[in-house]
Write a protein that holds these residues in place. Structure first.
Motif, PDB file in Angstrom:
ATOM      1  N   LYS A 106       0.844   7.580 -10.214  1.00  0.00           N
ATOM      2  CA  LYS A 106      -0.425   8.276 -10.063  1.00  0.00           C
ATOM      3  C   LYS A 106      -0.413   9.060  -8.746  1.00  0.00           C
ATOM      4  O   LYS A 106       0.438   8.855  -7.883  1.00  0.00           O
ATOM      5  CB  LYS A 106      -1.610   7.296 -10.059  1.00  0.00           C
ATOM      6  N   ASP A 161      -3.750  11.458 -12.702  1.00  0.00           N
ATOM      7  CA  ASP A 161      -2.443  11.320 -13.343  1.00  0.00           C
ATOM      8  C   ASP A 161      -1.567  12.443 -12.814  1.00  0.00           C
ATOM      9  O   ASP A 161      -2.015  13.592 -12.707  1.00  0.00           O
ATOM     10  CB  ASP A 161      -2.598  11.442 -14.860  1.00  0.00           C
ATOM     11  N   TYR A 171      -9.003   9.383 -12.658  1.00  0.00           N
ATOM     12  CA  TYR A 171      -9.240   7.957 -12.858  1.00  0.00           C
ATOM     13  C   TYR A 171     -10.264   7.444 -11.860  1.00  0.00           C
ATOM     14  O   TYR A 171     -10.298   7.875 -10.707  1.00  0.00           O
ATOM     15  CB  TYR A 171      -7.927   7.170 -12.718  1.00  0.00           C
ATOM     16  N   ILE A 212      -9.852   0.757 -12.275  1.00  0.00           N
ATOM     17  CA  ILE A 212      -8.434   1.046 -12.453  1.00  0.00           C
ATOM     18  C   ILE A 212      -7.694  -0.061 -13.192  1.00  0.00           C
ATOM     19  O   ILE A 212      -6.641   0.159 -13.774  1.00  0.00           O
ATOM     20  CB  ILE A 212      -7.768   1.343 -11.077  1.00  0.00           C
ATOM     21  N   LEU A 223      -7.301   1.151 -16.299  1.00  0.00           N
ATOM     22  CA  LEU A 223      -6.879   2.552 -16.299  1.00  0.00           C
ATOM     23  C   LEU A 223      -7.800   3.379 -17.184  1.00  0.00           C
ATOM     24  O   LEU A 223      -7.385   4.109 -18.076  1.00  0.00           O
ATOM     25  CB  LEU A 223      -5.420   2.707 -16.765  1.00  0.00           C
ATOM     26  N   SER A 237     -10.084   6.290 -18.071  1.00  0.00           N
ATOM     27  CA  SER A 237     -10.221   7.688 -17.668  1.00  0.00           C
ATOM     28  C   SER A 237     -11.683   8.081 -17.583  1.00  0.00           C
ATOM     29  O   SER A 237     -12.479   7.738 -18.439  1.00  0.00           O
ATOM     30  CB  SER A 237      -9.520   8.586 -18.677  1.00  0.00           C
TER      31      SER A 237
END
Length: 525
Positions: free
Chosen positions: A450, A464, A510, A515, A518, A520
């Motif tokens: 990332k 990303d 993100y 997190i 993960l 979005s």
């Protein structure tokens, strides 16, 4: 204007182009409804604005759409030399594309220079335009020999210039070549005036309006991300990298190259003339008047976008050079620019796809956009009004010179494949908690690659790192605080928004708080 240094000598903390500082730029609304015009121009840099000015003078109904703000792309970050001396190029052109084409290239850029001078004179535009001799110098034997060959090319092509003894400042040279009566100016002062002339004649400009596609046909239509459509007889794509490639595959036929600029106060007086080194690392020099006082632009450190050393190191190298040659009292601005280089080093100007005369592009100016961009606008005008133009065949995007185009095609695309593989194998060790405020890096998060940037308030911005163009992995640019793609030069803000194409979609963002999954965020696409 006050600038804060970042602790590295005199370098300002934040990048800012002098050409955009203290200029009263006009503002324009975004496009809110479908419109029909004779010509729609996508991109408000020197090519787009000059084309708009010229075509409106021909009585055509013209609209310009710009994704961001006018004059904020490469035109706002140029060195602003107006010259036909484009590095060591004429000897190479004679060998690769022939003597007559090499001469045509010189004539096209000389005509562009004369057009700018005549336009400034006609409208009495206050843009610091001055005539200057242009010098290219060598500090090594290898490049001294190349300058000798270039001087022979000047003679063969009847270019006003030749070898001279040296340059009038403290660099020991082995050979120097001059091209007489070139120029420099303040590009945004000049173009803001052209915008005024264009809009006074009924021309329309829409900012914050991103072109994403073209529906081709007898009346092509530009589709915008925001929804409204622009239908026209002709579309001009003047967006640096073409926002629409059609069948041209332009991302395989060009590469993106970055360079860096410092505006400095020197201890030694700068002589008349504009200068560029033949050797690497390249150095380009000119004077500039800031707040009534002479300053010097030091430009150079060329490299492929997204590749090489940390970008702040390039600024430091220019600072060291300036200190050694002129002595530095202060650095008042720093900025960088990006341009595109074609396979044969000639710009692509003309039909996007052969046989499609109502969609035209201009790209690949190889850092000489003031003359080439103006030449493109003059060519566009003639093509649209049906006037013969001597340079149309020279610049046509469908051309192919087996040497050097084939070799460069294979080299550049091998480089892309190498960068694609390298990025996928990269396994960064940095964690987001390791970052200081104002710092960005590629990190590993839950086993995934990332990109993270911690802003001045300590908030983390995580994206990303997979470029949305063809999937290469972007790298952090600490000089501009951007994510840059090493394959085709796409650039993104630290929040993932597209700054430069060919990518059209932003990097996936993100939420650091979520997190673990993960998850979005909704990025609006």
């Amino acid at each position: 204007m006050s600038h804060t240094n970042n602790g590295n000598g005199k370098l300002p903390q934040d990048p800012e182009s002098y050409w955009r500082a203290d200029i009263d730029f006009p503002e324009f609304p975004s496009l809110q409804e479908d419109i029909d015009v004779d010509v729609v121009i996508v991109g408000a840099g020197i090519t787009g604005i000059t084309s708009a000015y010229l075509l409106t003078n021909e009585g055509l109904k013209v609209a310009v759409i710009e994704a961001g703000k006018v004059l904020n792309g490469t035109t706002g970050h140029t060195t602003a030399k107006i010259t036909a001396q484009h590095d060591l190029i004429y000897d190479e052109f004679i060998k690769n594309i022939g003597k007559s084409n090499a001469r045509l290239y010189y004539e096209a850029n000389t005509e562009a220079l004369q057009f700018i001078k005549a336009t400034v004179d006609e409208h009495k535009i206050d843009c610091d335009l001055t005539t200057q001799d242009a010098y290219i110098y060598a500090t090594t034997e290898k490049f001294a020999r190349k300058i000798e060959k270039e001087a022979e090319a000047y003679k063969e092509l009847h270019i006003d210039g030749g070898l001279v003894d040296g340059i009038p400042f403290d660099i020991e040279t082995q050979n120097v070549l001059v091209m007489k009566d070139q120029a420099q100016f303040h590009p945004t002062k000049y173009l803001v005036h052209l915008i005024k002339l264009f809009t006074e004649k009924g021309g329309q400009i829409y900012e914050g309006t991103t072109a994403v596609n073209i529906e081709t046909g007898e009346q092509p239509t530009v589709l915008t991300r925001e929804g409204p459509r622009v239908t026209a007889k002709t579309v001009l794509a003047c967006t640096h990298f073409p926002f629409y490639e059609g069948a041209g595959l332009y991302s395989t036929r060009m590469y993106a190259d970055r360079s860096y600029a410092l505006a400095v106060k020197t201890k030694k007086k700068f002589p008349p003339g504009i200068y560029i080194s033949a050797d690497e690392p390249n150095r380009s020099l000119r004077s500039v008047t800031i707040n009534g006082e002479e300053r010097v632009l030091i430009v150079g450190e060329s490299h492929k976008t997204g590749q090489g050393i940390e970008t702040m190191e390039h600024y430091k190298a220019l600072e060291t050079f300036g200190e050694e040659v002129f002595g530095l009292e202060d650095i008042v601005y720093r900025w960088s620019a990006q341009d595109l280089v074609t396979l044969d080093k000639l710009p692509y100007i003309g039909e996007l796809t052969a046989g499609q005369p109502n969609v035209l592009i201009a790209t690949g100016f190889r850092k000489w956009g003031m003359s080439n961009g103006t030449a493109a606008a003059l060519l566009f005008r003639d093509m649209i009004i049906g006037k013969e133009n001597t340079f149309q065949k020279l610049y046509t995007p469908s051309r192919f010179y087996a040497h050097p185009s084939l070799k460069n095609f294979l080299t550049q695309n091998a480089n892309v494949v190498g960068q694609l593989i390298k990025g996928k194998l990269d396994s960064p060790k940095t964690n987001p908690e390791d970052l200081s405020n104002g710092e960005g890096a590629v990190i590993t998060l839950e086993g995934h690659r990332k990109g993270a940037y911690k802003d001045d308030k300590g908030e983390l911005h995580i994206v990303d790192t997979t470029c949305t163009h063809i999937g290469c992995e972007v790298e952090w640019n600490n000089g501009e605080r951007t994510w840059d793609c090493p394959c085709h030069g796409s650039r993104f803000s630290y929040t993932g928004e597209v700054i430069e194409g060919p990518a059209e979609k932003p990097l996936q963002r993100y939420d650091y708080k979520m997190i673990d999954n993960l998850t979005s965020e909704d990025s609006g696409y």
